[in-house]
Design a protein around this motif. Structure first.
Motif, short mmCIF file in Angstrom:
data_model
loop_
_atom_site.label_atom_id
_atom_site.label_comp_id
_atom_site.label_asym_id
_atom_site.label_seq_id
_atom_site.Cartn_x
_atom_site.Cartn_y
_atom_site.Cartn_z
N GLY A 111 0.79 -1.22 0.00
CA GLY A 111 0.00 0.00 0.00
C GLY A 111 0.82 1.27 0.00
N PHE A 112 0.51 2.17 0.94
CA PHE A 112 1.17 3.47 0.97
C PHE A 112 2.68 3.33 1.16
N ALA A 113 3.09 2.40 2.02
CA ALA A 113 4.53 2.17 2.24
C ALA A 113 5.19 1.74 0.93
N GLY A 114 4.49 0.91 0.16
CA GLY A 114 5.01 0.46 -1.12
C GLY A 114 5.12 1.59 -2.13
N ASP A 115 4.14 2.47 -2.10
CA ASP A 115 4.20 3.64 -2.99
C ASP A 115 5.45 4.46 -2.69
N ARG A 116 5.74 4.60 -1.40
CA ARG A 116 6.92 5.35 -0.98
C ARG A 116 8.20 4.66 -1.44
N MET A 117 8.25 3.33 -1.30
CA MET A 117 9.43 2.58 -1.72
C MET A 117 9.63 2.68 -3.23
N TYR A 118 8.53 2.61 -3.97
CA TYR A 118 8.63 2.70 -5.43
C TYR A 118 9.14 4.08 -5.83
N GLU A 119 8.63 5.12 -5.15
CA GLU A 119 9.06 6.49 -5.44
C GLU A 119 10.57 6.66 -5.19
N LEU A 120 11.06 6.10 -4.10
CA LEU A 120 12.48 6.18 -3.78
C LEU A 120 13.33 5.39 -4.77
N TYR A 121 12.80 4.22 -5.17
CA TYR A 121 13.49 3.40 -6.18
C TYR A 121 13.64 4.17 -7.49
N LYS A 122 12.57 4.83 -7.93
CA LYS A 122 12.61 5.59 -9.19
C LYS A 122 13.56 6.79 -9.06
N GLU A 123 13.57 7.39 -7.89
CA GLU A 123 14.48 8.51 -7.65
C GLU A 123 15.93 8.05 -7.82
N TYR A 124 16.23 6.86 -7.29
CA TYR A 124 17.58 6.31 -7.43
C TYR A 124 17.88 5.96 -8.88
N GLU A 125 16.96 5.27 -9.52
CA GLU A 125 17.16 4.85 -10.91
C GLU A 125 17.38 6.05 -11.83
N ASN A 126 16.62 7.11 -11.60
CA ASN A 126 16.71 8.29 -12.46
C ASN A 126 17.78 9.27 -11.99
N GLN A 127 18.40 8.98 -10.83
CA GLN A 127 19.40 9.88 -10.25
C GLN A 127 18.87 11.31 -10.24
N SER A 128 17.65 11.45 -9.70
CA SER A 128 16.94 12.72 -9.82
C SER A 128 17.03 13.62 -8.59
N SER A 129 17.89 13.28 -7.64
CA SER A 129 18.05 14.13 -6.47
C SER A 129 19.49 14.02 -5.97
N PRO A 130 19.94 15.00 -5.20
CA PRO A 130 21.28 14.90 -4.60
C PRO A 130 21.42 13.66 -3.71
N GLU A 131 20.33 13.28 -3.02
CA GLU A 131 20.37 12.09 -2.17
C GLU A 131 20.53 10.82 -3.00
N ALA A 132 19.90 10.77 -4.15
CA ALA A 132 20.06 9.62 -5.04
C ALA A 132 21.49 9.56 -5.58
N ASN A 133 22.06 10.71 -5.90
CA ASN A 133 23.46 10.76 -6.35
C ASN A 133 24.39 10.23 -5.27
N PHE A 134 24.12 10.63 -4.03
CA PHE A 134 24.95 10.18 -2.91
C PHE A 134 24.81 8.67 -2.72
N ALA A 135 23.59 8.16 -2.83
CA ALA A 135 23.38 6.72 -2.69
C ALA A 135 24.13 5.95 -3.78
N LYS A 136 24.22 6.52 -4.96
CA LYS A 136 24.99 5.89 -6.04
C LYS A 136 26.47 5.84 -5.68
N ASP A 137 26.96 6.92 -5.10
CA ASP A 137 28.35 6.93 -4.61
C ASP A 137 28.55 5.83 -3.57
#
Length: 200
Positions: A111-137
């Motif tokens: 449900g809602f928790a999953g929506d949040r996880m999917y949003e974070l996953y897409k953020e990482y995949e798209n490298q769309s935030s400074p936090e996602a860039n840091f996670a890639k590092d």
């Protein structure tokens, strides 16, 4: 969603996540590394590294909690599709499709928790935030740190050079770049020590 159905789905989700504790990382398996790390072990150390951000080494004020969340979610799809690497014969597009499908299934279970996880996953995949860039590092750094640990364990300097070559020049955050420099320094010292001792 009725509580009984919801709880059933959550249990299925937790069992899927539990698989990551036992699935070995493909890159190490292909390099014939005995007793190699699991996917969950990799994500755990990435998560722990987010706690090391301080006022001094985090000048851009990255959101540490968001970095932690991304670290814990970035490989979650692998509980369904496995750890697909460039050596697996799967195109990047197909890998992305499979992982995206897996994350949607996981999101449906929670449900809602999953929506949040999917949003974070897409953020990482798209490298769309400074936090996602840091996670890639963090992802890349944990990989070369693990490679160095295996080289030391096996007394085999440069055995896993391909992992260092693949990440060279790709680190962005100054804190991680400093850690990379220290790792390279220790790796060179390790190699020189073995040469001096006549081990290699």
């Amino acid at each position: 969603m009725a509580p009984a159905v919801e709880n059933k789905n959550i249990l299925e989700f937790l069992e899927l996540v539990g698989r990551l504790k036992h699935v070995k990382r493909t890159g190490w398996v292909l390099c014939d590394i005995d007793d190699c790390e699991s996917i969950a072990g990799h994500m755990y150390r990435m998560g722990m590294m987010t706690f090391l951000l301080t006022e001094e080494n985090n000048p851009t004020k990255l959101d540490r909690f968001r970095c932690l969340q991304i670290a814990l979610v970035h490989d979650l799809a692998e509980c369904i599709v496995g750890d697909i690497t460039p050596h697996c014969g799967v195109s990047p597009e197909e890998k992305h499709r499979q992982e995206d499908e897996a994350m949607k299934k996981i999101a449906e279970l929670t449900g809602f928790a999953g929506d949040r996880m999917y949003e974070l996953y897409k953020e990482y995949e798209n490298q769309s935030s400074p936090e996602a860039n840091f996670a890639k590092d963090l992802d890349r750094y944990d990989m070369i740190l693990q490679a160095f640990e295996y080289e030391k364990r096996e007394n085999a300097p440069r055995k896993l050079q391909e992992f260092f070559t693949a990440t060279e020049g790709k680190f962005k955050h100054p804190f991680i770049r400093d850690l990379v420099a220290e790792l390279y320094k220790q790796r060179e010292e390790f190699e020189n020590k073995l040469v001096v001792n006549g081990t290699t």
